[in-house]
Design a protein around this motif. Structure first.
Motif, PDB file in Angstrom:
ATOM      1  N   LEU A  51       0.900 -14.509   5.970  1.00 11.84           N
ATOM      2  CA  LEU A  51      -0.137 -14.517   4.943  1.00 11.84           C
ATOM      3  C   LEU A  51      -1.548 -14.371   5.484  1.00 11.84           C
ATOM      4  CD1 LEU A  51       1.201 -17.212   2.462  1.00 11.84           C
ATOM      5  CD2 LEU A  51       1.634 -14.756   2.529  1.00 11.84           C
ATOM      6  N   ASN A  52      -1.771 -14.700   6.752  1.00  5.54           N
ATOM      7  CA  ASN A  52      -3.126 -14.592   7.302  1.00  5.54           C
ATOM      8  C   ASN A  52      -3.416 -13.228   7.889  1.00  5.54           C
ATOM      9  OD1 ASN A  52      -1.279 -15.114   9.384  1.00  5.54           O
ATOM     10  ND2 ASN A  52      -2.874 -15.944  10.706  1.00  5.54           N
ATOM     11  N   SER A  53      -2.464 -12.321   7.854  1.00  9.59           N
ATOM     12  CA  SER A  53      -2.697 -10.985   8.415  1.00  9.59           C
ATOM     13  C   SER A  53      -2.089  -9.905   7.529  1.00  9.59           C
ATOM     14  CB  SER A  53      -2.128 -10.892   9.839  1.00  9.59           C
ATOM     15  OG  SER A  53      -0.740 -11.206   9.856  1.00  9.59           O
ATOM     16  N   LEU A  54      -2.237 -10.080   6.229  1.00 10.40           N
ATOM     17  CA  LEU A  54      -1.675  -9.119   5.283  1.00 10.40           C
ATOM     18  C   LEU A  54      -2.415  -7.791   5.331  1.00 10.40           C
ATOM     19  CD1 LEU A  54      -1.279 -11.504   2.209  1.00 10.40           C
ATOM     20  CD2 LEU A  54       0.590 -10.576   3.605  1.00 10.40           C
ATOM     21  N   VAL A  55      -1.654  -6.722   5.127  1.00  7.39           N
ATOM     22  CA  VAL A  55      -2.200  -5.372   4.977  1.00  7.39           C
ATOM     23  C   VAL A  55      -1.557  -4.771   3.729  1.00  7.39           C
ATOM     24  CG1 VAL A  55      -2.594  -5.067   7.448  1.00  7.39           C
ATOM     25  CG2 VAL A  55      -0.403  -4.370   6.456  1.00  7.39           C
ATOM     26  N   PRO A  56      -2.088  -3.659   3.196  1.00  8.16           N
ATOM     27  CA  PRO A  56      -1.527  -3.098   1.960  1.00  8.16           C
ATOM     28  C   PRO A  56      -0.034  -2.819   2.002  1.00  8.16           C
ATOM     29  CG  PRO A  56      -3.675  -2.148   2.367  1.00  8.16           C
ATOM     30  CD  PRO A  56      -3.364  -2.999   3.572  1.00  8.16           C
ATOM     31  N   ASP A  57       0.507  -2.491   3.173  1.00 10.59           N
ATOM     32  CA  ASP A  57       1.947  -2.228   3.266  1.00 10.59           C
ATOM     33  C   ASP A  57       2.794  -3.484   3.101  1.00 10.59           C
ATOM     34  OD1 ASP A  57       1.572   0.463   3.584  1.00 10.59           O
ATOM     35  OD2 ASP A  57       1.757   0.424   5.777  1.00 10.59           O
ATOM     36  N   ASP A  58       2.149  -4.657   3.053  1.00 13.18           N
ATOM     37  CA  ASP A  58       2.868  -5.920   2.911  1.00 13.18           C
ATOM     38  C   ASP A  58       3.078  -6.320   1.458  1.00 13.18           C
ATOM     39  OD1 ASP A  58       3.238  -6.509   5.653  1.00 13.18           O
ATOM     40  OD2 ASP A  58       1.194  -7.291   5.806  1.00 13.18           O
ATOM     41  N   PHE A  59       2.925  -5.384   0.541  1.00 17.51           N
ATOM     42  CA  PHE A  59       3.058  -5.697  -0.882  1.00 17.51           C
ATOM     43  C   PHE A  59       4.062  -4.776  -1.564  1.00 17.51           C
ATOM     44  CE2 PHE A  59      -1.039  -7.264   0.396  1.00 17.51           C
ATOM     45  CZ  PHE A  59      -1.141  -8.491  -0.250  1.00 17.51           C
ATOM     46  N   SER A  60       4.725  -5.336  -2.570  1.00 19.93           N
ATOM     47  CA  SER A  60       5.616  -4.570  -3.438  1.00 19.93           C
ATOM     48  C   SER A  60       5.100  -4.667  -4.866  1.00 19.93           C
ATOM     49  CB  SER A  60       7.039  -5.134  -3.403  1.00 19.93           C
ATOM     50  OG  SER A  60       7.560  -5.193  -2.101  1.00 19.93           O
ATOM     51  N   VAL A  61       5.283  -3.615  -5.631  1.00 20.58           N
ATOM     52  CA  VAL A  61       5.047  -3.669  -7.073  1.00 20.58           C
ATOM     53  C   VAL A  61       6.412  -3.736  -7.740  1.00 20.58           C
ATOM     54  CG1 VAL A  61       4.073  -2.523  -9.086  1.00 20.58           C
ATOM     55  CG2 VAL A  61       2.902  -2.354  -6.891  1.00 20.58           C
ATOM     56  N   LEU A  62       6.624  -4.807  -8.502  1.00 20.97           N
ATOM     57  CA  LEU A  62       7.921  -5.038  -9.129  1.00 20.97           C
ATOM     58  C   LEU A  62       7.822  -5.022 -10.649  1.00 20.97           C
ATOM     59  CD1 LEU A  62       9.376  -8.039  -7.068  1.00 20.97           C
ATOM     60  CD2 LEU A  62       9.513  -5.595  -6.572  1.00 20.97           C
ATOM     61  N   GLY A  63       8.887  -4.573 -11.276  1.00 21.65           N
ATOM     62  CA  GLY A  63       9.019  -4.735 -12.708  1.00 21.65           C
ATOM     63  C   GLY A  63       9.497  -6.135 -13.012  1.00 21.65           C
ATOM     64  N   PRO A  64       9.555  -6.524 -14.280  1.00 23.15           N
ATOM     65  CA  PRO A  64       9.915  -7.902 -14.637  1.00 23.15           C
ATOM     66  C   PRO A  64      11.326  -8.303 -14.221  1.00 23.15           C
ATOM     67  CG  PRO A  64       9.867  -6.500 -16.575  1.00 23.15           C
ATOM     68  CD  PRO A  64       9.265  -5.698 -15.463  1.00 23.15           C
TER      69      PRO A  64
END
Length: 209
Positions: A51-64
């Motif tokens: 969590l202290n070194s997040l970059v954009p590639d560390d995220f997902s977009v999810l549906g419900p």
């Protein structure tokens, strides 16, 4: 992966740095999310992301239902915790799930976290809780969401807590104030004080947001 919601991602990256710096999480011990405006999808940190070194590639977009729309193919194992809480709370647009030591300790000891300062009363307001359930389980996600209907801060027994807000900043403020309230409660108990708390009749005068 290029995100169309870079502002939200930037806010979550900044929040991740803060929660680690303030001791609310160690390394990848937690997950953060934000609702995509105007939709029922949400952005959440990927599994194992520090969590202290997040970059954009560390995220997902999810549906419900947890389907990956874009970003990392490996979202946090706690994605259901976020999805169910968003469904229960249409007014919530961000969730901070962390592992704050003092709040979890007091809950494990059966000690109620007392709101002592004005900030505690304003930002935390009330604290819900769930029993221990395995991380990533339907039981954990469902019971936490049920508690979130009445509380902006929910402690998951022997695990962590989730805080909800209208935006990332508010969800983070609630997490910080919940842990501070737990710390002051612990100190008061160590001094033998079992009653000090924010005046109950003063809650009515607070303009909550």
């Amino acid at each position: 992966m290029q995100f169309h919601h870079t502002d939200l991602v930037d806010q979550l990256i900044a929040a991740g740095r803060t929660v680690v710096e303030r001791g609310l999480a160690l390394a990848s011990g937690g997950n953060l999310s934000a609702r995509v405006p105007g939709s029922d999808s949400f952005i959440v940190t990927r599994s194992g992301a520090w969590l202290n070194s997040l970059v954009p590639d560390d995220f997902s977009v999810l549906g419900p239902d947890g389907q990956v729309i874009s970003g990392s193919a490996h979202p946090s194992s706690e994605w259901k915790l976020h999805a169910y809480s968003y469904q229960a709370r249409p007014d919530a647009n961000a969730i901070v799930h962390v592992h704050p030591q003092m709040a979890v300790l007091l809950d494990a000891l059966g000690a109620e976290i007392r709101l002592i300062t004005l900030d505690h009363a304003y930002y935390v307001r009330s604290v819900g809780r769930t029993p221990y359930y395995p991380n990533g389980s339907d039981e954990l996600a469902r019971t936490a969401a049920e508690q979130a209907r009445e509380h902006d801060c929910v402690i998951q027994g022997n695990h962590g807590c989730s805080t909800l807000g209208a935006n990332v900043e508010m969800a983070l403020r609630r997490a910080l104030n919940l842990e501070e309230a737990a710390t002051l409660t612990y100190r008061a108990l160590a001094l033998g004080d079992t009653t000090t708390a924010f005046p109950r009749d003063a809650f009515e005068g607070l303009a909550h947001s």
